[in-house]
Design a protein around this motif. Structure first.
Motif, mmCIF file in Angstrom:
data_model
loop_
_atom_site.group_PDB
_atom_site.id
_atom_site.type_symbol
_atom_site.label_atom_id
_atom_site.label_comp_id
_atom_site.label_asym_id
_atom_site.label_seq_id
_atom_site.Cartn_x
_atom_site.Cartn_y
_atom_site.Cartn_z
ATOM 1 N N PHE A 1 0.812 -1.218 0.000
ATOM 2 C CA PHE A 1 0.000 0.000 0.000
ATOM 3 C C PHE A 1 0.849 1.273 0.000
ATOM 4 O O PHE A 1 0.332 2.351 -0.254
ATOM 5 C CB PHE A 1 -0.951 0.008 1.195
ATOM 6 C CG PHE A 1 -1.851 -1.194 1.213
ATOM 7 C CD1 PHE A 1 -2.955 -1.277 0.363
ATOM 8 C CD2 PHE A 1 -1.594 -2.261 2.055
ATOM 9 C CE1 PHE A 1 -3.775 -2.385 0.361
ATOM 10 C CE2 PHE A 1 -2.410 -3.377 2.057
ATOM 11 C CZ PHE A 1 -3.499 -3.443 1.211
ATOM 12 N N GLY A 2 2.136 1.145 0.319
ATOM 13 C CA GLY A 2 3.026 2.301 0.317
ATOM 14 C C GLY A 2 2.642 3.359 1.323
ATOM 15 O O GLY A 2 2.808 4.552 1.073
ATOM 16 N N VAL A 3 2.131 2.934 2.474
ATOM 17 C CA VAL A 3 1.686 3.856 3.523
ATOM 18 C C VAL A 3 2.484 3.565 4.789
ATOM 19 O O VAL A 3 2.609 2.409 5.198
ATOM 20 C CB VAL A 3 0.169 3.681 3.794
ATOM 21 C CG1 VAL A 3 -0.280 4.487 5.001
ATOM 22 C CG2 VAL A 3 -0.628 4.078 2.563
ATOM 23 N N THR A 4 3.025 4.604 5.389
ATOM 24 C CA THR A 4 3.768 4.449 6.637
ATOM 25 C C THR A 4 2.792 4.362 7.812
ATOM 26 O O THR A 4 1.621 4.741 7.680
ATOM 27 C CB THR A 4 4.697 5.650 6.869
ATOM 28 O OG1 THR A 4 3.896 6.807 7.132
ATOM 29 C CG2 THR A 4 5.627 5.894 5.683
ATOM 30 N N PRO A 5 3.271 3.908 8.978
ATOM 31 C CA PRO A 5 2.394 3.901 10.153
ATOM 32 C C PRO A 5 1.838 5.292 10.495
ATOM 33 O O PRO A 5 0.674 5.425 10.869
ATOM 34 C CB PRO A 5 3.287 3.367 11.270
ATOM 35 C CG PRO A 5 4.286 2.509 10.560
ATOM 36 C CD PRO A 5 4.546 3.227 9.248
ATOM 37 N N VAL A 6 2.650 6.326 10.340
ATOM 38 C CA VAL A 6 2.178 7.694 10.607
ATOM 39 C C VAL A 6 1.073 8.079 9.622
ATOM 40 O O VAL A 6 0.034 8.614 10.008
ATOM 41 C CB VAL A 6 3.351 8.705 10.545
ATOM 42 C CG1 VAL A 6 2.848 10.139 10.478
ATOM 43 C CG2 VAL A 6 4.278 8.517 11.735
ATOM 44 N N GLN A 7 1.285 7.784 8.344
ATOM 45 C CA GLN A 7 0.258 8.092 7.346
ATOM 46 C C GLN A 7 -1.012 7.287 7.614
ATOM 47 O O GLN A 7 -2.115 7.813 7.475
ATOM 48 C CB GLN A 7 0.793 7.808 5.944
ATOM 49 C CG GLN A 7 1.890 8.758 5.523
ATOM 50 C CD GLN A 7 2.566 8.333 4.241
ATOM 51 O OE1 GLN A 7 2.531 7.162 3.849
ATOM 52 N NE2 GLN A 7 3.207 9.284 3.576
ATOM 53 N N TYR A 8 -0.855 6.035 8.008
ATOM 54 C CA TYR A 8 -2.016 5.204 8.329
ATOM 55 C C TYR A 8 -2.795 5.812 9.503
ATOM 56 O O TYR A 8 -4.025 5.856 9.488
ATOM 57 C CB TYR A 8 -1.577 3.774 8.657
ATOM 58 C CG TYR A 8 -2.718 2.879 9.034
ATOM 59 C CD1 TYR A 8 -3.613 2.419 8.072
ATOM 60 C CD2 TYR A 8 -2.914 2.497 10.357
ATOM 61 C CE1 TYR A 8 -4.674 1.598 8.422
ATOM 62 C CE2 TYR A 8 -3.965 1.679 10.711
ATOM 63 C CZ TYR A 8 -4.844 1.225 9.746
ATOM 64 O OH TYR A 8 -5.897 0.427 10.095
ATOM 65 N N SER A 9 -2.082 6.306 10.505
ATOM 66 C CA SER A 9 -2.735 6.954 11.648
ATOM 67 C C SER A 9 -3.523 8.183 11.199
ATOM 68 O O SER A 9 -4.648 8.417 11.655
ATOM 69 C CB SER A 9 -1.705 7.357 12.708
ATOM 70 O OG SER A 9 -1.133 6.217 13.302
ATOM 71 N N LEU A 10 -2.939 8.972 10.310
ATOM 72 C CA LEU A 10 -3.635 10.166 9.811
ATOM 73 C C LEU A 10 -4.875 9.779 9.004
ATOM 74 O O LEU A 10 -5.943 10.384 9.181
ATOM 75 C CB LEU A 10 -2.691 11.028 8.973
ATOM 76 C CG LEU A 10 -1.631 11.780 9.782
ATOM 77 C CD1 LEU A 10 -0.527 12.301 8.862
ATOM 78 C CD2 LEU A 10 -2.259 12.897 10.593
ATOM 79 N N LEU A 11 -4.741 8.783 8.145
ATOM 80 C CA LEU A 11 -5.901 8.320 7.371
ATOM 81 C C LEU A 11 -6.997 7.808 8.318
ATOM 82 O O LEU A 11 -8.178 8.106 8.131
ATOM 83 C CB LEU A 11 -5.490 7.216 6.394
ATOM 84 C CG LEU A 11 -4.575 7.637 5.248
ATOM 85 C CD1 LEU A 11 -4.055 6.406 4.492
ATOM 86 C CD2 LEU A 11 -5.273 8.600 4.296
ATOM 87 N N SER A 12 -6.589 7.062 9.330
ATOM 88 C CA SER A 12 -7.549 6.531 10.308
ATOM 89 C C SER A 12 -8.231 7.655 11.070
ATOM 90 O O SER A 12 -9.437 7.604 11.326
ATOM 91 C CB SER A 12 -6.841 5.593 11.293
ATOM 92 O OG SER A 12 -6.313 4.473 10.636
ATOM 93 N N ALA A 13 -7.467 8.671 11.449
ATOM 94 C CA ALA A 13 -8.039 9.806 12.188
ATOM 95 C C ALA A 13 -9.057 10.552 11.328
ATOM 96 O O ALA A 13 -10.078 11.029 11.830
ATOM 97 C CB ALA A 13 -6.930 10.756 12.643
ATOM 98 N N LEU A 14 -8.782 10.641 10.044
ATOM 99 C CA LEU A 14 -9.706 11.326 9.137
ATOM 100 C C LEU A 14 -10.934 10.477 8.802
ATOM 101 O O LEU A 14 -11.983 11.024 8.452
ATOM 102 C CB LEU A 14 -8.992 11.714 7.839
ATOM 103 C CG LEU A 14 -8.114 12.950 7.919
ATOM 104 C CD1 LEU A 14 -7.253 13.072 6.673
ATOM 105 C CD2 LEU A 14 -8.967 14.187 8.135
ATOM 106 N N ALA A 15 -10.813 9.166 8.901
ATOM 107 C CA ALA A 15 -11.893 8.267 8.489
ATOM 108 C C ALA A 15 -13.186 8.503 9.264
ATOM 109 O O ALA A 15 -14.275 8.366 8.713
ATOM 110 C CB ALA A 15 -11.459 6.813 8.628
ATOM 111 N N GLY A 16 -13.071 8.871 10.512
ATOM 112 C CA GLY A 16 -14.261 9.073 11.327
ATOM 113 C C GLY A 16 -14.793 10.500 11.323
ATOM 114 O O GLY A 16 -15.690 10.824 12.089
#
Length: 172
Positions: free
Chosen positions: A53-68
């Motif tokens: 997916f080419g996503v770092t843990p930090v980027q994943y956290s940001l995407l997750s935070a935005l998801a809700g």
């Protein structure tokens, strides 16, 4: 001065005398060192499992935070994921360049950047969810279910007790 049986059996003692130049406080007994090692282990597992997916843990956290959320400003996001604003901004810019996040001037505060997941960002987040969860599980899979719960609760207690304390990148 003699060596106790527990010292002789410890990995730090077996590593050799250089590991004891720390005044009798081996790295393997230091909370900060262990927290950093657990973080390194998790990042390694996450990177291995989520590489497609080419996503770092930090980027994943940001995407997750935005998801809700419908949207959030960068300062709010930096607080949610416990990062400094510069790191948050850089990660969001990289996500925006990939079309996963939309950034723009806030309608309510022109000084602020508002961020939202794009449909592609939402799709990517859903696609990688199972592997990201697998990475989190692999980080603690050697623990019993009860130990996992205790470990998470202890980490929450530490984080809560230290509230808004952030990394001081000026010291690095």
């Amino acid at each position: 001065m003699g060596v106790t049986k527990s010292q002789a059996n410890s990995d730090a003692y077996k590593a050799g005398p250089e590991s004891h130049s720390d005044g009798g406080w081996p790295l393997s007994d230091r909370p900060g060192f262990l927290a950093r090692r657990v973080h390194q282990i998790h990042v390694s597992l996450f990177s291995e499992l989520c590489a497609p997916f080419g996503v770092t843990p930090v980027q994943y956290s940001l995407l997750s935070a935005l998801a809700g959320r419908e949207s959030a400003d960068q300062t709010t996001l930096s607080r949610i994921v416990a990062l400094d604003r510069t790191t948050t901004t850089g990660a969001l810019k990289r996500l925006e360049a990939r079309g996963l996040v939309r950034r723009g001037t806030s309608a309510t505060d022109r000084r602020s950047q508002s961020c939202a997941l794009t449909p592609e960002g939402r799709r990517l987040l859903e696609e990688m969810e199972a592997l990201a969860r697998k990475a989190h599980a692999a980080t603690v899979d050697m623990l019993s279910p009860e130990e996992r719960t205790q470990f998470i609760e202890i980490m929450k207690k530490i984080v809560s007790a230290h509230g808004g304390r952030q990394t001081s990148f000026d010291l690095l």
